[in-house]
Design a protein around this motif. Sequence first.
Motif, short mmCIF file in Angstrom:
data_model
loop_
_atom_site.label_atom_id
_atom_site.label_comp_id
_atom_site.label_asym_id
_atom_site.label_seq_id
_atom_site.Cartn_x
_atom_site.Cartn_y
_atom_site.Cartn_z
N LEU A 1 -42.56 5.67 10.59
CA LEU A 1 -42.96 6.11 9.26
C LEU A 1 -44.14 5.32 8.69
N LYS A 2 -44.59 4.33 9.45
CA LYS A 2 -45.68 3.47 9.03
C LYS A 2 -45.41 2.87 7.64
N MET A 3 -44.23 2.25 7.55
CA MET A 3 -43.79 1.61 6.32
C MET A 3 -43.42 0.16 6.62
N PRO A 4 -43.51 -0.72 5.61
CA PRO A 4 -43.06 -2.09 5.82
C PRO A 4 -41.55 -2.12 6.10
N LEU A 5 -41.14 -3.06 6.94
CA LEU A 5 -39.74 -3.18 7.33
C LEU A 5 -38.82 -3.35 6.12
N GLY A 6 -39.21 -4.18 5.18
CA GLY A 6 -38.39 -4.40 3.98
C GLY A 6 -38.19 -3.12 3.18
N THR A 7 -39.23 -2.30 3.09
CA THR A 7 -39.14 -1.02 2.38
C THR A 7 -38.16 -0.09 3.09
N VAL A 8 -38.25 -0.07 4.40
CA VAL A 8 -37.33 0.77 5.19
C VAL A 8 -35.89 0.35 4.93
N LYS A 9 -35.61 -0.94 4.98
CA LYS A 9 -34.25 -1.43 4.77
C LYS A 9 -33.75 -1.08 3.37
N THR A 10 -34.60 -1.26 2.37
CA THR A 10 -34.22 -0.96 0.99
C THR A 10 -33.95 0.53 0.82
N GLN A 11 -34.83 1.36 1.35
CA GLN A 11 -34.66 2.80 1.18
C GLN A 11 -33.47 3.33 1.97
N ILE A 12 -33.20 2.76 3.13
CA ILE A 12 -32.01 3.19 3.88
C ILE A 12 -30.75 2.80 3.11
N HIS A 13 -30.76 1.63 2.51
CA HIS A 13 -29.61 1.20 1.68
C HIS A 13 -29.41 2.19 0.53
N ARG A 14 -30.47 2.58 -0.13
CA ARG A 14 -30.38 3.55 -1.23
C ARG A 14 -29.91 4.92 -0.73
N ALA A 15 -30.44 5.34 0.42
CA ALA A 15 -30.04 6.63 0.99
C ALA A 15 -28.56 6.64 1.36
N ARG A 16 -28.11 5.52 1.92
CA ARG A 16 -26.70 5.38 2.29
C ARG A 16 -25.82 5.43 1.04
N ALA A 17 -26.24 4.77 -0.01
CA ALA A 17 -25.48 4.79 -1.26
C ALA A 17 -25.43 6.21 -1.82
N ARG A 18 -26.54 6.93 -1.72
CA ARG A 18 -26.58 8.32 -2.23
C ARG A 18 -25.63 9.21 -1.45
N ILE A 19 -25.62 9.08 -0.14
CA ILE A 19 -24.74 9.93 0.66
C ILE A 19 -23.28 9.57 0.40
N CYS A 20 -23.00 8.30 0.12
CA CYS A 20 -21.64 7.90 -0.26
C CYS A 20 -21.23 8.59 -1.55
N GLU A 21 -22.15 8.67 -2.50
CA GLU A 21 -21.86 9.37 -3.76
C GLU A 21 -21.53 10.83 -3.49
N TYR A 22 -22.32 11.48 -2.64
CA TYR A 22 -22.05 12.88 -2.31
C TYR A 22 -20.68 13.04 -1.65
N ILE A 23 -20.34 12.11 -0.76
CA ILE A 23 -19.06 12.18 -0.08
C ILE A 23 -17.91 12.04 -1.07
#
Length: 190
Positions: free
Chosen positions: A162-184
């Motif tokens: 995705l040509k993104m900084p590693l820290g950004t990827v980790k942060t956004q995956i954490h947010r995405a995971r939290a969002r999917i948990c909310e949906y579940i």
Amino acid sequence: MDFESYIAADDKQIVSWALEGDKLAFESLVGRYRESIQTLYTKRYGVPADDADDLTQETFIKAFLKLRQFNPEYSFGQWIVTIARNTFIDFVRKRRDDASFAGEQALLTKVASSPTPEERIINSQQKVQIENYLKMMDPKYSRLIELRFIKELSYEEIAEELKMPLGTVKTQIHRARARICEYIIEGGIV
């Protein structure tokens, strides 16, 4: 159902309620076991705190998705620890190329054997359910979930793709995971 009912009930009863569609039931199981799973990752397996947070969250997502496979002949605690162990094994395998994760082979040998075939099965209903949740998400988050959990790319591989900084990827995956948990939690188990 009132809060005291969850406190008084045993795990098997709470799993039963969750399978019947009680949205708070699974959340109460998470509350009961979150700290233990977090401690398992940090103290027993020596995982850094940030990664342990992610692995704990991933463990409970997997448990939720496989809840219909839970065998009430065993304790929920044993079952969730098995999922955590297998999640850790996957984590170590994904990080083999990361030189900063010292002693991974020693950590991997601490963990019992590889997952059973039963633990690897993902039923088609759950797959469809996750695909529906991904469609509901912001496309950037659904793409991250797809790369991390479906294609099983490492954080580094995702950052490169995705040509993104590693820290950004980790942060956004954490947010995405939290969002999917909310949906579940909101959507229940199909």
